[in-house]
Design a protein around this motif. Sequence first.
Motif, PDB file in Angstrom:
ATOM      1  N   GLU A  19       0.804  -1.222   0.000  1.00 53.37           N
ATOM      2  CA  GLU A  19       0.000   0.000   0.000  1.00 53.37           C
ATOM      3  C   GLU A  19       0.841   1.279   0.000  1.00 53.37           C
ATOM      4  O   GLU A  19       0.607   2.178  -0.810  1.00 53.37           O
ATOM      5  CB  GLU A  19      -0.943  -0.016   1.202  1.00 53.37           C
ATOM      6  N   ASP A  20       1.812   1.376   0.881  1.00 54.58           N
ATOM      7  CA  ASP A  20       2.645   2.581   0.940  1.00 54.58           C
ATOM      8  C   ASP A  20       3.388   2.799  -0.373  1.00 54.58           C
ATOM      9  O   ASP A  20       3.512   3.931  -0.853  1.00 54.58           O
ATOM     10  CB  ASP A  20       3.650   2.498   2.089  1.00 54.58           C
ATOM     11  N   TYR A  23       0.900   4.236  -3.074  1.00 59.09           N
ATOM     12  CA  TYR A  23       0.622   5.659  -2.897  1.00 59.09           C
ATOM     13  C   TYR A  23       1.858   6.503  -3.189  1.00 59.09           C
ATOM     14  O   TYR A  23       1.745   7.597  -3.751  1.00 59.09           O
ATOM     15  CB  TYR A  23       0.071   5.934  -1.503  1.00 59.09           C
ATOM     16  N   ASP A  27       2.156   9.481  -5.957  1.00 54.26           N
ATOM     17  CA  ASP A  27       2.649  10.817  -5.598  1.00 54.26           C
ATOM     18  C   ASP A  27       3.835  11.234  -6.470  1.00 54.26           C
ATOM     19  O   ASP A  27       3.892  12.360  -6.943  1.00 54.26           O
ATOM     20  CB  ASP A  27       3.054  10.862  -4.124  1.00 54.26           C
ATOM     21  N   TRP A  64      -6.928  12.868  -5.855  1.00 53.48           N
ATOM     22  CA  TRP A  64      -7.144  12.190  -7.130  1.00 53.48           C
ATOM     23  C   TRP A  64      -8.599  12.225  -7.565  1.00 53.48           C
ATOM     24  O   TRP A  64      -9.509  12.151  -6.749  1.00 53.48           O
ATOM     25  CB  TRP A  64      -6.702  10.720  -7.042  1.00 53.48           C
TER      26      TRP A  64
END
Length: 152
Positions: A19-20, A23, A27, A64
């Motif tokens: 997940e990190d 994202y 970014d 987003w």
Amino acid sequence: PNVDGKVAKPTLGQVAACEDNLYAQLDVAHVRYVLLVGAFALNQLLPDAHISRVHGRVFGWGSWVCMGITHPASAMYGNKKEIKQEIGEDLARWAELVANDEMDWSMYTNSQWCFYCPIRAEKVDNDGIGYCERHWKAKVEPDYGSLQEEIF
């Protein structure tokens, strides 16, 4: 993941582990638009949403502008012609949306806005879509033709 020679749905642990990174990649890429292909992708942002009910609906998530579509592989099953048409219409809507660079997206970049108007959402349905009080009372499945005019 590959289990016994078959592609398997990732476990919650596997999703959490990535997940990190996901994202961070979004970014770094400085993307404004995120197309969520299939129910699994959609459910990463809207855990209770059903792709059959929210496909083609634009919503804001963080910074987003997002839309979920039915996964193209599903066109191999069931009513192929209907699913192919649905996916085609959703992708055409997405292309039009992304091509409109002059649009002010600031009001749609927060999941707390009403799906139908630029008013703060007071209630959220089971699909994670927000509504103001007026639209909550009259909540119906959107007519996408007129809805696009109303939102944009």
